[in-house]
Design a protein around this motif. Structure first.
Motif, PDB file in Angstrom:
ATOM      1  N   GLY A   1       0.816  -1.317  -0.186  1.00 53.93           N
ATOM      2  CA  GLY A   1       0.057  -0.286   0.409  1.00 53.93           C
ATOM      3  C   GLY A   1       0.966   1.304  -0.559  1.00 53.93           C
ATOM      4  O   GLY A   1       0.529   2.572   0.163  1.00 53.93           O
ATOM      5  N   LEU A   2       2.063   1.419   0.292  1.00 53.01           N
ATOM      6  CA  LEU A   2       3.042   2.422   0.617  1.00 53.01           C
ATOM      7  C   LEU A   2       3.196   2.908  -1.087  1.00 53.01           C
ATOM      8  O   LEU A   2       3.576   3.741  -1.790  1.00 53.01           O
ATOM      9  N   PHE A   3       2.800   2.126  -2.225  1.00 56.54           N
ATOM     10  CA  PHE A   3       2.951   2.069  -3.997  1.00 56.54           C
ATOM     11  C   PHE A   3       1.786   3.771  -3.758  1.00 56.54           C
ATOM     12  O   PHE A   3       0.863   3.294  -5.307  1.00 56.54           O
ATOM     13  N   GLU A   4       1.134   4.452  -2.899  1.00 56.66           N
ATOM     14  CA  GLU A   4      -0.138   4.935  -3.565  1.00 56.66           C
ATOM     15  C   GLU A   4       0.484   5.576  -4.669  1.00 56.66           C
ATOM     16  O   GLU A   4      -0.905   5.463  -5.698  1.00 56.66           O
ATOM     17  N   LYS A   5       1.427   6.615  -5.011  1.00 54.67           N
ATOM     18  CA  LYS A   5       1.331   7.247  -6.235  1.00 54.67           C
ATOM     19  C   LYS A   5       0.717   6.066  -7.746  1.00 54.67           C
ATOM     20  O   LYS A   5       0.604   7.098  -8.202  1.00 54.67           O
ATOM     21  N   GLU A   6       2.113   5.586  -7.647  1.00 58.68           N
ATOM     22  CA  GLU A   6       2.117   4.241  -8.310  1.00 58.68           C
ATOM     23  C   GLU A   6       0.741   3.730  -8.545  1.00 58.68           C
ATOM     24  O   GLU A   6       0.111   3.948  -9.582  1.00 58.68           O
ATOM     25  N   ILE A   7       0.052   3.384  -7.417  1.00 56.47           N
ATOM     26  CA  ILE A   7      -1.125   2.912  -7.934  1.00 56.47           C
ATOM     27  C   ILE A   7      -2.650   3.988  -8.594  1.00 56.47           C
ATOM     28  O   ILE A   7      -3.312   3.306  -8.729  1.00 56.47           O
ATOM     29  N   ILE A   8      -3.146   5.491  -7.639  1.00 55.94           N
ATOM     30  CA  ILE A   8      -3.065   6.276  -8.425  1.00 55.94           C
ATOM     31  C   ILE A   8      -3.638   6.578  -9.817  1.00 55.94           C
ATOM     32  O   ILE A   8      -3.855   6.469 -10.617  1.00 55.94           O
ATOM     33  N   ARG A   9      -1.799   6.562 -10.010  1.00 55.75           N
ATOM     34  CA  ARG A   9      -2.024   6.434 -11.700  1.00 55.75           C
ATOM     35  C   ARG A   9      -2.283   5.590 -12.193  1.00 55.75           C
ATOM     36  O   ARG A   9      -2.683   5.559 -13.370  1.00 55.75           O
ATOM     37  N   PHE A  10      -1.677   4.219 -11.777  1.00 54.24           N
ATOM     38  CA  PHE A  10      -2.557   3.735 -12.575  1.00 54.24           C
ATOM     39  C   PHE A  10      -3.910   3.231 -12.577  1.00 54.24           C
ATOM     40  O   PHE A  10      -4.497   2.170 -13.738  1.00 54.24           O
ATOM     41  N   LEU A  11      -4.871   3.998 -12.052  1.00 52.73           N
ATOM     42  CA  LEU A  11      -6.265   3.871 -11.926  1.00 52.73           C
ATOM     43  C   LEU A  11      -6.695   4.788 -12.442  1.00 52.73           C
ATOM     44  O   LEU A  11      -7.790   4.874 -11.916  1.00 52.73           O
ATOM     45  N   VAL A  12      -5.867   5.901 -12.690  1.00 57.51           N
ATOM     46  CA  VAL A  12      -6.274   7.268 -13.710  1.00 57.51           C
ATOM     47  C   VAL A  12      -7.752   6.528 -14.084  1.00 57.51           C
ATOM     48  O   VAL A  12      -8.602   8.290 -14.371  1.00 57.51           O
TER      49      VAL A  12
ATOM     50  N   ILE B   1       6.406  -2.033 -12.931  1.00 57.17           N
ATOM     51  CA  ILE B   1       5.360  -2.875 -13.815  1.00 57.17           C
ATOM     52  C   ILE B   1       4.800  -1.771 -14.680  1.00 57.17           C
ATOM     53  O   ILE B   1       4.243  -1.902 -15.636  1.00 57.17           O
ATOM     54  N   ILE B   2       4.557  -0.552 -14.021  1.00 57.39           N
ATOM     55  CA  ILE B   2       3.663   0.789 -14.596  1.00 57.39           C
ATOM     56  C   ILE B   2       4.033   1.106 -16.018  1.00 57.39           C
ATOM     57  O   ILE B   2       3.566   1.266 -16.674  1.00 57.39           O
ATOM     58  N   GLU B   3       5.572   1.250 -15.721  1.00 57.26           N
ATOM     59  CA  GLU B   3       6.489   1.838 -16.593  1.00 57.26           C
ATOM     60  C   GLU B   3       6.488   0.437 -18.000  1.00 57.26           C
ATOM     61  O   GLU B   3       6.674   1.163 -18.998  1.00 57.26           O
ATOM     62  N   ASP B   4       6.900  -0.320 -17.421  1.00 54.60           N
ATOM     63  CA  ASP B   4       7.011  -1.292 -18.040  1.00 54.60           C
ATOM     64  C   ASP B   4       6.120  -1.931 -19.121  1.00 54.60           C
ATOM     65  O   ASP B   4       6.025  -2.130 -20.595  1.00 54.60           O
ATOM     66  N   HIS B   5       4.289  -1.379 -18.831  1.00 56.14           N
ATOM     67  CA  HIS B   5       3.502  -2.064 -18.708  1.00 56.14           C
ATOM     68  C   HIS B   5       3.117  -0.651 -20.524  1.00 56.14           C
ATOM     69  O   HIS B   5       2.444  -1.035 -21.388  1.00 56.14           O
ATOM     70  N   LEU B   6       3.695   0.899 -20.236  1.00 56.40           N
ATOM     71  CA  LEU B   6       2.585   1.503 -20.384  1.00 56.40           C
ATOM     72  C   LEU B   6       4.076   1.754 -21.899  1.00 56.40           C
ATOM     73  O   LEU B   6       4.003   2.215 -22.763  1.00 56.40           O
ATOM     74  N   ALA B   7       5.528   1.526 -21.260  1.00 56.37           N
ATOM     75  CA  ALA B   7       6.540   1.178 -22.484  1.00 56.37           C
ATOM     76  C   ALA B   7       6.062  -0.034 -23.381  1.00 56.37           C
ATOM     77  O   ALA B   7       6.753  -0.194 -25.095  1.00 56.37           O
ATOM     78  N   TRP B   8       6.080  -1.448 -23.535  1.00 61.92           N
ATOM     79  CA  TRP B   8       6.020  -2.018 -23.950  1.00 61.92           C
ATOM     80  C   TRP B   8       4.896  -3.391 -23.834  1.00 61.92           C
ATOM     81  O   TRP B   8       4.352  -4.440 -24.731  1.00 61.92           O
ATOM     82  N   GLN B   9       4.008  -3.199 -22.763  1.00 61.09           N
ATOM     83  CA  GLN B   9       2.563  -3.618 -22.645  1.00 61.09           C
ATOM     84  C   GLN B   9       2.642  -5.051 -21.616  1.00 61.09           C
ATOM     85  O   GLN B   9       1.514  -5.637 -21.946  1.00 61.09           O
TER      86      GLN B   9
END
Length: 276
Positions: free
Chosen positions: A14-25, A75-83
């Motif tokens: 849960g400490l990855f709140e910034k990344e989680i909010i970014r993913f759920l945008v 995971i987010i960066e890799d997904h955005l870059a290469w799915q």
């Protein structure tokens, strides 16, 4: 066999709140929550991250022993870059963080696949005093009650998943079924897993047999595409198609998963060098 680190420090997901909010945008839900419908909607949204071990094979080759884990930011960066997506431990960890950030009580479950022990992970999530199973690795996005009774969820009139309680071992067994044929997938004990133990099992997973070949799974609607090496299985409620063909596997990886072939070839080269 790699050298095992003496200790593995894994932060609370849960400490990855910034990344989680970014993913759920782009996530939208108009119904009441907390609720089972809300959990299912989150899980289905999360399924845009495919199950794939390409990223894990590449990470294992290049990363330091203390930096093997692909955490939500990567995971987010890799997904955005290469799915790309991840395998069961990285997907479970990320989804645990999402549920936690959204106010749910969720804990990891360590499961036993048929060919070994402590080699799969899933999630137990609580709603209104009841516990449920969600499994991003096995594409179980509709919460299954964990209540010592046989529970079935149908994907169609003749296909679905089943969760059974086994009194003798005080454990649960997950099956998939299709037209009366049941296949046992894994078992687990409903017991809290400390994050340190979860981290150790995650670390061990880098040396499991499943890392010997490329493996990918994606669900779209009621259709599932499964690829292992040159073997392709496409399943939907009406039929199952099984083909062993490298060209088809590569075509589906590009078209259904959107993963660039240079990543596929990099992972294949690493596997080939290991065998040599």
């Amino acid at each position: 066999m790699r050298n095992q680190p003496q200790s593995i420090n894994l932060p609370e997901p849960g400490l990855f709140e910034k990344e989680i909010i970014r993913f759920l945008v782009d996530f939208q839900f108009s119904g009441p929550h907390p609720s089972l419908d809300h959990i299912a909607a989150i899980s289905r949204y999360f399924s845009r991250l495919p199950y794939e071990n390409i990223s894990k094979i590449i990470k294992r080759e290049h990363a330091d022993e203390q930096e093997l884990f692909r955490l939500p930011d990567e995971i987010i960066e890799d997904h955005l870059a290469w799915q790309l997506g991840g395998t069961c431990f990285s997907l479970t960890y990320f989804l645990l963080g999402i549920f936690s950030t959204l106010g749910y009580v969720a804990t990891p479950l360590i499961c036993q696949l048929n060919w070994g022990s402590n080699n799969h992970s899933a999630i137990k999530i609580s709603v209104a005093g009841y516990d449920y199973l969600v499994d991003p690795g096995y594409m179980i996005f509709t919460p299954l009650p964990i209540n010592k009774q046989t529970v079935r969820t149908r994907l169609s009139a003749e296909t679905g998943v089943e969760l059974n309680f086994v009194n003798e071992s005080d454990s649960y067994e997950l099956y998939t079924f299709r037209r009366g044929n049941r296949i046992r997938r894994y078992s687990f004990i409903d017991k809290a897993t400390p994050l340190s133990n979860f981290a150790q099992f995650w670390n061990n997973s880098f040396d499991q047999p499943g890392m010997d070949d490329l493996t990918l799974t994606r669900v779209s609607g009621y259709e599932m595409v499964y690829i292992q090496g040159d073997f392709v299985k496409i399943t939907n409620p009406d039929f199952i198609e099984k083909v062993r063909q490298v060209d088809l596997a590569e075509k589906l990886i590009q078209e259904r998963f959107g993963i660039p072939m240079d990543k596929v070839e990099e992972a294949r080269y690493i596997l080939k060098q290991r065998k040599v």
